[in-house]
Design an enzyme around this catalytic site. Structure first.
Site, PDB file in Angstrom:
ATOM      1  N   ASP A  71     -11.226  -8.599   7.385  1.00  9.04           N
ATOM      2  CA  ASP A  71     -12.571  -8.415   7.102  1.00  9.04           C
ATOM      3  C   ASP A  71     -13.179  -9.607   6.936  1.00  9.04           C
ATOM      4  OD1 ASP A  71     -12.346  -5.655   6.783  1.00  9.04           O
ATOM      5  OD2 ASP A  71     -13.371  -5.658   4.966  1.00  9.04           O
ATOM      6  N   TYR A  78       0.922  -1.173  -0.067  1.00  7.69           N
ATOM      7  CA  TYR A  78      -0.103   0.010  -0.171  1.00  7.69           C
ATOM      8  C   TYR A  78       0.772   1.322  -0.186  1.00  7.69           C
ATOM      9  CZ  TYR A  78      -4.091  -2.968   1.033  1.00  7.69           C
ATOM     10  OH  TYR A  78      -5.152  -3.920   0.832  1.00  7.69           O
ATOM     11  N   LYS A 124       3.217 -15.470   1.857  1.00  4.55           N
ATOM     12  CA  LYS A 124       3.071 -16.109   0.549  1.00  4.55           C
ATOM     13  C   LYS A 124       4.511 -16.467   0.013  1.00  4.55           C
ATOM     14  CE  LYS A 124       0.654 -17.473  -3.052  1.00  4.55           C
ATOM     15  NZ  LYS A 124      -0.261 -18.790  -3.127  1.00  4.55           N
ATOM     16  N   ASP A 150      -3.370 -17.821   1.017  1.00  2.70           N
ATOM     17  CA  ASP A 150      -4.449 -18.671   0.387  1.00  2.70           C
ATOM     18  C   ASP A 150      -5.084 -19.706   1.449  1.00  2.70           C
ATOM     19  OD1 ASP A 150      -2.050 -19.782  -0.031  1.00  2.70           O
ATOM     20  OD2 ASP A 150      -2.552 -20.570  -2.058  1.00  2.70           O
ATOM     21  N   ASP A 198      -5.318  -6.963   5.570  1.00  2.00           N
ATOM     22  CA  ASP A 198      -6.624  -6.125   5.285  1.00  2.00           C
ATOM     23  C   ASP A 198      -7.780  -6.926   4.840  1.00  2.00           C
ATOM     24  OD1 ASP A 198      -8.327  -3.843   4.539  1.00  2.00           O
ATOM     25  OD2 ASP A 198      -7.159  -3.379   2.617  1.00  2.00           O
TER      26      ASP A 198
END
Ligand code: NAD
Length: 360
Positions: free
Chosen positions: A252, A141, A192, A224, A248
């Site tokens: 959620d 980000y 990852k 994943d 992020d």
């Protein structure tokens, strides 16, 4: 010495839900001896309308002087067509970055009274209590270079950069370890590492930090798989620690396991424990101004503030008990309403929490 709390209601329902949290803080100050001063300032779209910027210098100055910040939410349809550099969300990102709020703590707790609200089977989620620790000021980000360029062929190419320094990984994993020591002593670091070199390094650093915490069981999971495990068997997790973007998305997802975005608080901390506290949801323009928003996530954010920045764990426990009592008594805003409960608005449920606090 009195602690300074900066209150930033922001936009949309931010104004309504923060008013309820302030009512509670005032009750703690007046009736329970909490030694605080409160200031209020502008952020987001309301700040843009008044000053031409979503993060005015005056707000930033007050934020730097405060011991803790309580934020409602920013954003809304009204400001969506503005240039990205002055959109309300930019004010919030700027504040996090300026204050070095690198550690985002997002608990996902299923309240037994709201078990029906989850889309997952009760046996999968009952008793759920996960803490997601998300890196907040680095990663993709913020990484440079970023942008959209035009190739010789005339086709556009968008690019962002995932970048972490060892020190950034070290400090966020340490936060997760410290929190795990006070909970179930298990940390799952999500990366990852099979595809991204940056997160391969993340894993190496996590292992190194883990060596300093022999009592904590450290595991690793690819993002994943972590997403799948969160909806398959979420109770296997105690503390999860991960990058800005993975956090992020996963937080959620974890939030929705509890079925109620209006119930979940968050904390964003700097290296010294100073923090900004806010509900995980946004400004909900669809219900703003109607007096029906659920203020409990904001009220529970005040509990996190007392625990993590003001050293008042006992008062934090009191708030959490008052929220439980309010739910036990059947008070529900529309987002968490179910048959047979007492449907109320933002102010009424806020009043019920204050009454429960006084009664305890
Ligand atoms: P949102 O979280 O605002 O709303 C999603 C849905 O949840 C809506 O249906 C809304 O009515 C409902 N909801 C959210 N909070 C609620 C509450 N306390 N009580 C009852 N219902 C609630 O997400 P969105 O609609 O994607 O975004 C709206 C605006 O908020 C956008 O401008 C977005 O950029 C901004 N946003 C801000 C933050 C923040 O300030 N930290 C976070 C997320 C989104």
């Amino acid at each position: 010495m009195s602690k300074n709390i900066l209150v930033l209601p922001g936009d949309g329902i931010g104004q309504e839900i923060v008013a309820e949290a302030v009512k509670l803080l005032a009750c703690l100050r007046d009736d329970f001896g909490l030694d605080i001063d409160m200031d209020e300032a502008l952020i987001g779209g309301t700040a843009y309308d008044a000053t031409g910027t979503p993060l005015p210098d005056a707000t930033l100055d007050l934020a730097r002087e405060s011991d803790a910040i309580l934020l409602g939410a920013v954003g809304g349809t009204k400001w969506e067509s503005l240039d990205i550099s002055v959109r309300p969300e930019r004010g919030l990102l700027g504040l996090r970055k300026e204050l070095g709020l690198f550690a985002n703590l997002r608990p996902a707790i299923l309240y037994p009274q709201l078990a029906d609200a989850s889309t997952l089977k009760p046996e999968v989620v009952s008793g759920l209590d996960i803490m997601i620790v998300r890196e907040l000021t680095g990663g993709i980000y913020f990484g440079q270079p970023r942008g959209v360029r035009e190739l010789d062929s005339g086709e556009k190419e968008g690019f962002n950069t995932l970048v972490y320094r060892e020190s950034e990984v070290d400090r966020i994993v340490r936060v997760a370890m410290d929190i795990a020591m006070k909970r179930g002593k298990r940390v799952c670091s999500v990366d990852k590492a099979n595809v991204l070199e940056c997160t391969e390094m993340w894993r190496e650093v996590a292992v190194r930090v883990g060596n300093d915490f022999p009592d904590v069981e450290l595991s690793h999971m690819y993002v994943d798989n972590a997403a799948m495990q969160l909806v398959r068997a979420p109770k296997q997790f105690d503390v999860m620690v991960t990058t800005n973007m993975f956090g992020d998305i996963l937080s959620d997802c974890a939030a929705m396991l509890t079925g109620s975005i209006g119930m979940l608080p968050s904390a964003s901390l700097d290296e010294n424990g100073r923090g900004m506290y806010e509900p995980i949801h946004g400004s909900a323009p669809d219900i703003a101004g109607q007096g029906v928003a659920n203020p409990l996530a904001t009220i529970l954010s005040v509990a996190m503030m007392l625990r993590y920045s003001l050293g008042q764990s006992e008062m934090a426990d009191r708030i959490e008990s008052a929220v439980m009592k309010t739910l036990d008594e059947g008070f529900r805003t529309p987002d968490i309403y179910s048959e047979g409960m007492n449907k109320v608005g933002t102010e009424e449920i806020g009043d019920a929490v204050v009454a429960a606090l006084r009664a305890n």
